[in-house]
Design a protein around this motif. Structure first.
Motif, PDB file in Angstrom:
ATOM      1  N   THR A   1       0.919  -1.221   0.111  1.00 22.45           N
ATOM      2  CA  THR A   1       0.018   0.066  -0.057  1.00 22.45           C
ATOM      3  C   THR A   1       0.656   1.504   0.059  1.00 22.45           C
ATOM      4  O   THR A   1       0.297   2.149  -0.349  1.00 22.45           O
ATOM      5  CB  THR A   1      -0.809  -0.050   1.326  1.00 22.45           C
ATOM      6  OG1 THR A   1      -0.195  -0.138   2.389  1.00 22.45           O
ATOM      7  CG2 THR A   1      -1.778  -1.059   1.378  1.00 22.45           C
ATOM      8  N   THR A   2       2.026   1.118   0.323  1.00 21.17           N
ATOM      9  CA  THR A   2       3.089   2.257   0.329  1.00 21.17           C
ATOM     10  C   THR A   2       4.094   1.942  -0.621  1.00 21.17           C
ATOM     11  O   THR A   2       5.291   1.723  -0.082  1.00 21.17           O
ATOM     12  CB  THR A   2       3.430   2.630   1.846  1.00 21.17           C
ATOM     13  OG1 THR A   2       4.194   1.327   2.430  1.00 21.17           O
ATOM     14  CG2 THR A   2       2.589   3.171   2.786  1.00 21.17           C
ATOM     15  N   TYR A   3       3.692   1.529  -1.835  1.00 15.54           N
ATOM     16  CA  TYR A   3       4.735   1.256  -2.903  1.00 15.54           C
ATOM     17  C   TYR A   3       4.372   1.620  -4.351  1.00 15.54           C
ATOM     18  O   TYR A   3       3.582   1.140  -5.077  1.00 15.54           O
ATOM     19  CB  TYR A   3       4.941  -0.117  -2.863  1.00 15.54           C
ATOM     20  CG  TYR A   3       6.043  -0.657  -3.951  1.00 15.54           C
ATOM     21  CD1 TYR A   3       7.334  -0.520  -3.753  1.00 15.54           C
ATOM     22  CD2 TYR A   3       5.614  -1.590  -5.198  1.00 15.54           C
ATOM     23  CE1 TYR A   3       8.290  -1.143  -4.363  1.00 15.54           C
ATOM     24  CE2 TYR A   3       6.708  -1.911  -5.949  1.00 15.54           C
ATOM     25  CZ  TYR A   3       7.940  -1.629  -5.544  1.00 15.54           C
ATOM     26  OH  TYR A   3       8.893  -2.025  -6.640  1.00 15.54           O
TER      27      TYR A   3
ATOM     28  N   ASN B   1       8.500   3.569  -7.759  1.00 18.87           N
ATOM     29  CA  ASN B   1       9.430   2.778  -7.085  1.00 18.87           C
ATOM     30  C   ASN B   1       9.457   1.373  -7.686  1.00 18.87           C
ATOM     31  O   ASN B   1      10.564   0.601  -7.868  1.00 18.87           O
ATOM     32  CB  ASN B   1       9.127   2.647  -5.714  1.00 18.87           C
ATOM     33  CG  ASN B   1       8.885   3.855  -5.012  1.00 18.87           C
ATOM     34  OD1 ASN B   1       8.895   4.857  -5.527  1.00 18.87           O
ATOM     35  ND2 ASN B   1       9.019   3.776  -3.496  1.00 18.87           N
ATOM     36  N   ARG B   2       8.350   0.953  -8.126  1.00 19.96           N
ATOM     37  CA  ARG B   2       8.318  -0.442  -9.028  1.00 19.96           C
ATOM     38  C   ARG B   2       9.279  -0.336 -10.423  1.00 19.96           C
ATOM     39  O   ARG B   2      10.013  -1.252 -10.789  1.00 19.96           O
ATOM     40  CB  ARG B   2       6.980  -1.055  -9.113  1.00 19.96           C
ATOM     41  CG  ARG B   2       7.011  -2.002  -9.874  1.00 19.96           C
ATOM     42  CD  ARG B   2       5.341  -2.734 -10.315  1.00 19.96           C
ATOM     43  NE  ARG B   2       4.598  -1.482 -10.699  1.00 19.96           N
ATOM     44  CZ  ARG B   2       4.472  -1.274 -11.980  1.00 19.96           C
ATOM     45  NH1 ARG B   2       5.180  -1.716 -12.942  1.00 19.96           N
ATOM     46  NH2 ARG B   2       3.528  -0.381 -12.349  1.00 19.96           N
TER      47      ARG B   2
ATOM     48  N   CYS C   1       8.256  -5.164  -5.891  1.00 21.03           N
ATOM     49  CA  CYS C   1       7.073  -5.741  -6.445  1.00 21.03           C
ATOM     50  C   CYS C   1       7.087  -6.011  -7.961  1.00 21.03           C
ATOM     51  O   CYS C   1       7.871  -5.146  -8.624  1.00 21.03           O
ATOM     52  CB  CYS C   1       5.726  -5.308  -6.116  1.00 21.03           C
ATOM     53  SG  CYS C   1       5.436  -5.280  -4.275  1.00 21.03           S
ATOM     54  N   TYR C   2       6.421  -6.707  -8.754  1.00 16.12           N
ATOM     55  CA  TYR C   2       6.209  -6.652 -10.062  1.00 16.12           C
ATOM     56  C   TYR C   2       4.566  -6.852 -10.384  1.00 16.12           C
ATOM     57  O   TYR C   2       3.895  -7.367  -9.313  1.00 16.12           O
ATOM     58  CB  TYR C   2       6.756  -7.928 -10.880  1.00 16.12           C
ATOM     59  CG  TYR C   2       6.329  -9.555 -10.473  1.00 16.12           C
ATOM     60  CD1 TYR C   2       5.557 -10.023 -11.545  1.00 16.12           C
ATOM     61  CD2 TYR C   2       6.695  -9.862  -9.354  1.00 16.12           C
ATOM     62  CE1 TYR C   2       5.065 -11.128 -11.187  1.00 16.12           C
ATOM     63  CE2 TYR C   2       6.191 -11.207  -9.062  1.00 16.12           C
ATOM     64  CZ  TYR C   2       5.449 -12.010  -9.964  1.00 16.12           C
ATOM     65  OH  TYR C   2       4.910 -13.003  -9.753  1.00 16.12           O
ATOM     66  N   MET C   3       4.211  -6.513 -11.350  1.00  8.85           N
ATOM     67  CA  MET C   3       2.689  -6.341 -11.814  1.00  8.85           C
ATOM     68  C   MET C   3       2.406  -8.048 -12.489  1.00  8.85           C
ATOM     69  O   MET C   3       2.961  -8.379 -13.461  1.00  8.85           O
ATOM     70  CB  MET C   3       2.522  -5.479 -12.908  1.00  8.85           C
ATOM     71  CG  MET C   3       2.394  -4.136 -12.283  1.00  8.85           C
ATOM     72  SD  MET C   3       1.524  -3.772 -10.740  1.00  8.85           S
ATOM     73  CE  MET C   3      -0.079  -4.007 -11.486  1.00  8.85           C
TER      74      MET C   3
ATOM     75  N   LYS D   1      -0.317  -6.053  -7.688  1.00  6.90           N
ATOM     76  CA  LYS D   1       1.160  -6.200  -7.378  1.00  6.90           C
ATOM     77  C   LYS D   1       1.423  -7.264  -6.504  1.00  6.90           C
ATOM     78  O   LYS D   1       0.842  -7.616  -5.859  1.00  6.90           O
ATOM     79  CB  LYS D   1       1.736  -4.947  -6.261  1.00  6.90           C
ATOM     80  CG  LYS D   1       1.525  -3.678  -7.117  1.00  6.90           C
ATOM     81  CD  LYS D   1       1.739  -2.416  -6.016  1.00  6.90           C
ATOM     82  CE  LYS D   1       1.619  -1.159  -6.584  1.00  6.90           C
ATOM     83  NZ  LYS D   1       1.549   0.131  -5.822  1.00  6.90           N
ATOM     84  N   THR D   2       2.590  -7.956  -7.196  1.00  7.61           N
ATOM     85  CA  THR D   2       2.889  -9.253  -6.492  1.00  7.61           C
ATOM     86  C   THR D   2       4.409  -9.123  -5.964  1.00  7.61           C
ATOM     87  O   THR D   2       5.433  -8.662  -6.510  1.00  7.61           O
ATOM     88  CB  THR D   2       3.042 -10.542  -7.370  1.00  7.61           C
ATOM     89  OG1 THR D   2       1.653 -10.648  -7.757  1.00  7.61           O
ATOM     90  CG2 THR D   2       3.415 -11.604  -6.569  1.00  7.61           C
ATOM     91  N   SER D   3       4.525  -9.359  -4.670  1.00 11.46           N
ATOM     92  CA  SER D   3       5.951  -9.290  -3.984  1.00 11.46           C
ATOM     93  C   SER D   3       7.104 -10.285  -4.670  1.00 11.46           C
ATOM     94  O   SER D   3       6.665 -11.486  -5.076  1.00 11.46           O
ATOM     95  CB  SER D   3       6.110  -9.498  -2.511  1.00 11.46           C
ATOM     96  OG  SER D   3       5.123  -8.606  -1.978  1.00 11.46           O
TER      97      SER D   3
END
Length: 669
Positions: free
Chosen positions: A443-445, A449-450, A533-535, A540-542
């Motif tokens: 939620t704070t990413y 940043n990704r 993370c990646y989409m 978003k998946t860690s």
């Protein structure tokens, strides 16, 4: 120590034996007289100092003072070693000291077993045993030389022992004094094949070395094969016939491939073809027009180091009228990407040349001398026009500190046009890198940043979490259980170099749930990759909860002795990356309120060290530069993703870190 007898001579029984041997028995009752016993010497063979031995772990030499203890040693009359009398330096009832005399033995590394005898005052031997004496190799000894062939200027290495004593080398009839040696040490002496009055293309030369009053035959039956170019006479120019720019001359002879240059006066001719028996040269169009246009100058050939000059013609006529058929490329400017106002040439950067006749350019070379004349080819990029060409700064330069080079263009089958000088910085430079930080919560990413998650050190690219996952940047980490890493900053014993180096080194930033902001080595922790993370579709998946593969260590440069280096990195004037030898101590230095060796702030310069495979198997912090595969410096220019006053990441993780990065070529793989 191997003693022939008297092993127990320290005991009273030995007194009886000694008395019997010396005739000291009382005839009345067959017993030793008490007064006689008090005068019988005996020594303890285990008290020799030094107690030299056959292995040589404890040594004694000619001139060494030896002591030994025992009884009645004031009654010792003399001592010999291999029947040579020794000098007794001190003697009393309990101890005797003597010096080892000069012995008739050849020098060698292994000790000699010398027969030591001790005699009483009646000259009767009461002790015989071995004492080990080393006759060390102190003479200069040449065990070999290399190479076994060459030409004038070839460096020859004499190998052996105690060679610092060599004062002169004879190369055939030419003496090379010690002051001309290129290197001197106990195990090697190096010198250059000297110039001489050599007349044969190929000849065998004897080499000898002088030391003290002795001469060493270096070559023995394997003489040095000297090769020099011998040119056949050049036909004279007919009267009234002059060479013109673009004309070629064919030379013949032997060993012509050794010729480095052919000159008309001071102007170098283009070497078109070169082989053992033939040499073709051309008068280049770059020779400047003279007044009058027809001039005479010596035509010469050069070979060896220093250059040996062979005169082909004392006066060769040349018409210097500019060629109307050969277009000579000219450069008006050279501009390098990221070169700044000083136009620095960093490795692998594109240089744009502006000028005229640039479509005639067939190649670009960087030329310099670092003890050898170097010609490093650069890659020409497509799209050359008459007014512009581009080339890439070659990575193959051989120096490790910024150095000036000549940039030359090749045209017309090998003619050379001077494009000017440039300073090449032998490392990579990636400026104005922008990165986001990982977060312990999706939620704070922010998307920024990704999209700016990882920095690839070798290519200077910032990649997204998506690219890390989809392009399999780190295959072993993507698997979810990194089989190459056995623990923090340690490779598994089964990890091969090919596997380890197959993953490009990278690093990333992340913030913890307590807002601590760290610069991360991928292999430091199994809980940091997942802060990015990646989409996966629209969600978003860690990234996996496992170790990354590259092992990095960091050190924040401090004020004081490191301040000049720190300033040079920050202002872009750093000229080398290999002189810094302080080892990194942190695999995850954090943002701090104040700067320390493991805490960085805005403006900090951080040493980045990529651990090589060999040390990765051992694990832990690097011990020396031998453990470093590559190293560089990161200059933190700006931080907007944290509160600099308290050294903590922004709670929403918004913002970025901006830095410049300098990175070396491979140092120790």
């Amino acid at each position: 120590m191997n003693r022939k007898n008297n092993r127990y001579s320290f005991f009273a029984a030995a007194f009886v034996c000694a008395a019997l041997l010396s005739g000291g028995c009382n005839d009345r009752d067959g017993l030793i007289d008490k007064d006689d016993a008090r005068h019988v010497p005996a020594l303890n063979a285990q008290t020799f100092m030094p107690l030299s031995n056959e292995s040589g772990s404890v040594k004694a030499y000619v001139g060494t003072e030896v002591s030994v203890s025992g009884f009645n040693l004031d009654q010792v009359g003399s001592v010999t070693m291999d029947d040579i009398a020794v000098e007794i330096t001190e003697q009393n009832i309990k101890q005797i000291k003597f010096k080892i005399p000069a012995l008739d033995h050849a020098q060698r590394d292994q000790p000699y077993a010398v027969e030591l005898k001790a005699f009483d005052k009646q000259e009767q031997a009461f002790y015989t045993g071995d004492y080990f004496v080393t006759i060390p190799v102190t003479d200069a000894i040449v065990s070999g030389y290399a190479p076994a062939e060459g030409t004038v200027g070839t460096e020859i290495t004499l190998s052996g022992r105690n060679l610092e004593q060599v004062t002169r080398v004879h190369f055939g009839g030419v003496a090379v004094e010690a002051s001309a040696f290129t290197e001197v040490g106990p195990e090697a002496v190096k010198f250059l094949v000297p110039a001489g009055n050599y007349t044969e293309a190929d000849s065998d030369i004897a080499i000898s070395a002088e030391w003290g009053t002795a001469t060493i035959d270096v070559t023995g039956e394997t003489l040095f094969a000297l090769h020099i170019p011998i040119l056949d006479p050049l036909a004279a120019q007919p009267d009234g016939v002059n060479s013109v720019l673009g004309d070629e001359i064919d030379l013949t002879g032997k060993n012509l491939d050794l010729i480095d240059a052919v000159k008309w006066g001071e102007a170098a001719l283009t070497i078109v073809e070169k082989a053992d028996g033939t040499l073709k040269v051309r008068f280049p169009a770059t020779i400047e027009q003279t007044d009058p246009v027809v001039q005479s100058a010596a035509l010469t050939a050069e070979y060896g180091t220093p250059a040996q000059v062979v005169t082909l013609a004392a006066a060769w006529r040349l018409d210097t009228t500019p060629s109307t058929t050969v277009l000579v490329p000219e450069a008006s400017s050279m501009t390098a990407v990221d070169g700044g106002s000083d136009n620095k040439f960093y490795l692998d950067k594109t240089v744009t040349v502006a000028g005229m006749n640039l479509m005639a350019v067939e190649g670009i070379e960087l030329r310099y001398n670092d003890g050898e004349d170097r010609k490093i080819a650069a890659t020409l990029l497509e799209g050359t026009t008459d007014g512009e060409l581009k080339f890439v700064v070659p990575e193959e330069v051989t120096f490790d500190t910024a150095s000036e080079v000549d940039v030359v263009a090749l045209y017309n089958g090998g003619d050379v046009a001077d494009f000017g000088k440039a300073t090449v910085y032998p490392f990579y430079f990636f400026p104005n890198i922008q990165m986001g930080i990982g977060s312990s919560s999706k939620t704070t990413y922010p998307d920024f940043n990704r999209e700016h998650a990882f920095f690839l050190l070798n290519s200077g690219q910032v990649i997204s979490g998506d690219a890390w996952w989809n392009d399999e940047v780190d295959t072993y980490a993507k698997s979810g259980t990194n089989s190459l890493i056995s623990g923090s900053s340690k490779l598994a014993v089964s990890a091969t170099g090919e596997q380890y180096y197959g993953v490009q080194p990278y690093f990333f930033f992340s913030a913890s749930s307590t807002h601590k902001l760290g610069l991360n080595s991928p292999a430091n922790s199994a809980s940091q990759l997942k802060t990015h993370c990646y989409m996966n579709g629209s969600s978003k998946t860690s990234l996996p909860s496992t170790f990354g593969t590259p092992i990095l260590y960091f050190r924040v440069l401090a004020a004081g002795s490191e301040q000049p280096l720190k300033e040079s990195v920050a202002d872009g004037s750093v000229t080398t990356l290999v002189d810094y030898s302080t080892m990194g101590g942190s695999a995850a230095p954090a943002l701090g309120k104040a700067e320390t060796s493991s805490a960085w702030v805005q403006g900090s310069v951080i040493a980045v060290q990529y651990i090589n495979h060999a040390h990765g198997l051992n694990g832990g912090k690097p011990d020396s530069m031998d453990d470093i595969c590559q190293q560089g410096f990161l200059h933190i220019r700006q931080i907007t993703c944290a509160d600099l006053a308290n050294g903590m990441a922004n709670e929403d993780r918004e913002g970025m870190i901006v830095f410049d990065f300098y990175w070396s070529k491979t140092l120790n793989k």
